[in-house]
Write a protein that holds these residues in place. Sequence first.
Motif, PDB file in Angstrom:
ATOM      1  N   ALA A   2       9.981  -8.504 -57.850  1.00 13.04           N
ATOM      2  CA  ALA A   2      10.362  -8.001 -59.175  1.00 13.04           C
ATOM      3  C   ALA A   2      11.777  -7.451 -59.088  1.00 13.04           C
ATOM      4  N   LEU A   3      12.606  -7.829 -60.037  1.00 14.61           N
ATOM      5  CA  LEU A   3      14.009  -7.440 -60.020  1.00 14.61           C
ATOM      6  C   LEU A   3      14.148  -5.999 -60.506  1.00 14.61           C
ATOM      7  N   SER A   4      14.515  -5.113 -59.587  1.00 11.95           N
ATOM      8  CA  SER A   4      14.637  -3.695 -59.944  1.00 11.95           C
ATOM      9  C   SER A   4      15.357  -2.960 -58.822  1.00 11.95           C
ATOM     10  N   ARG A   5      15.591  -1.654 -59.012  1.00 11.78           N
ATOM     11  CA  ARG A   5      16.088  -0.711 -58.011  1.00 11.78           C
ATOM     12  C   ARG A   5      17.553  -0.901 -57.631  1.00 11.78           C
ATOM     13  N   PHE A   6      18.296  -1.789 -58.274  1.00 13.97           N
ATOM     14  CA  PHE A   6      19.728  -1.841 -57.987  1.00 13.97           C
ATOM     15  C   PHE A   6      20.469  -0.909 -58.936  1.00 13.97           C
ATOM     16  N   GLN A   7      21.619  -0.478 -58.497  1.00 20.02           N
ATOM     17  CA  GLN A   7      22.397   0.519 -59.227  1.00 20.02           C
ATOM     18  C   GLN A   7      23.773  -0.053 -59.554  1.00 20.02           C
ATOM     19  N   VAL A   8      24.156   0.000 -60.821  1.00 20.08           N
ATOM     20  CA  VAL A   8      25.452  -0.505 -61.264  1.00 20.08           C
ATOM     21  C   VAL A   8      26.160   0.601 -62.034  1.00 20.08           C
ATOM     22  N   PHE A   9      27.367   0.923 -61.591  1.00 19.44           N
ATOM     23  CA  PHE A   9      28.160   1.993 -62.211  1.00 19.44           C
ATOM     24  C   PHE A   9      27.351   3.291 -62.314  1.00 19.44           C
TER      25      PHE A   9
END
Length: 588
Positions: A228-235
Amino acid sequence: MADGTTAIRVAVIGAGPGGLVTLKTLLEASTPERPIEVTLFEAENDFGGTFQYRSYENAELVSSKQLTTYSDFRLPLDSPDHITLPQYVDYLKSYVDHFGLAPLTKLGCRVTGVAPLSKSPGQKWKHRVSYLDGTQGGRERTFDCSHIAICTGLHVEPNIPRIPGIENVKGEIFHSSHYKLRSQLTGRNVLILGCGETAMDIAYEAIKADAAAVTMSFRTGFLSFPKALSRFQVFGKVFKGGLPIDGLITNLFETAYVHRAIAKSRLRWFVSDFVIKRVLWFLTGTQAGMNQHVGGLPNDRLGRAFVFLNKSSKAMPYLNRPYKEKHPLAFLGNGYVDPPEDANSNRWVDTCTFPERIDETGKVIFEERSDRKDWRRLKDAEIRPNCIVYCTGYKQVFSWLDPSYPTASDARIRNIISPAHPDIAFIGFVRPGVGAIPPITEQQAMWWTALVLSRMQMPTDPPHYHLLARKGSRIQYGVDHSAYMSTLAKDFGGAPGLVELWRTHGLKVLLVYCFGASFVTFYRLIGPFRSLEAPQIASTELAETITRRGILGNLFFGAIPMLFYGWVNGIALLLEILGLIPKEKSVA
């Protein structure tokens, strides 16, 4: 393949997802004019196959319920995207009950032989299935039939490579098929052989079991991507959407309406690889995989065209720990956020090359690979495991098939049948790079049923769905999930045309089909296996997989790829009209 007077009696072997859906599909296709008699044989005493008998504590499906469940029998909408293996087995049993399949199954009946019957006068059937009837104290019995569907699956016979000196290990050695409980690993010095999804699960379980040490060894590497695509942080903003990745690839111009020259070139795969690698670097600081800092594949094998995605990512914080580097864009607030329990742990999983041998003291001597940073780190380490787990996969064995019959490796027509024996089907003997085997088995069952009933011709065009494998590689049956599903649907007449879909089911279902992934339900909206439930499922559950992406998600995962690939396919069509692309030849 069969005329109007030919009797059809089918033996289905195996009661996992493939066997059950093959049984149900054949039964639904039976009519008073063309009756189909079907009997399913299963060696075990219950349904579920690998999901029942090779399961282990805390195991979950890495494919989503939206993709994995059958086209016309769904899980409740409020159930989680990824369910446990026991929950999936319960679902399979509910499927059996819902469609009344149990009376047609012979549980506890192990097939011991399949052989041709002599072509003598008055002989009605072609094959004889011999089996041990567990309900009769193991008495040997036979079943004669016209067709056979082999649904025993890829994960039955353990593949155990030989390691010189393995007898010097002072402890327990077993294949992952015999792993059941976390407690089997507690306090042990664990060596895991392999780097697939089961290996990742067991590495994580070993850490949680408080194993003394955990080492994972493998020859090449893997491509890690969370299910599942999650938990990445952007800006500085953490994305917690949890979108199942097997539902992100869109149909239009990537799966449907793809020009044969574009399909043959695998251009779609290489372009998506190029884009994904750069997105991964932007999000997590590495192109090897999603937040993957060790075990990366060589560049010539890294991508959608070559490998099976490893969607069990729970162990990655522990594999990464000795090697993780600061994200080059950390100053922007970009990065990957591990679960707090894992991020705050001081444990790790070592990785290294595959064992060359084990010396007389029980020390592992790893194969020399100076290009691998984990080997350079561990080459002088004293690793003496007292628990070795072979997570080295399975091999295909058909010792009970008469030598005159083909095996799965001979099934070169859509990986289902041999051209010499269209009456024998191999269901479930492909493995998708991203996707799941159960929905593929349903599509294969419809394909073969259409062939058995002469509703379609045997295809002769060359396939363009195989993953690219090196010559001599053990696994030659990898496929791109969406390309394979679409190919089978086109063969049996289940691939919907856009105008036909709009006229039959309306604009919403059309848009869901275009933006959605290759769900089996889409291939039952029209055609010979049309289902009354399909439009409702498409406009509700499958529509939700699209709306939950949000505007930006549908822009980047849907609209932009459609526009790009639509343009590419349009150019290919124009070149064909101009005579600059030769027509593809059929193959026998």
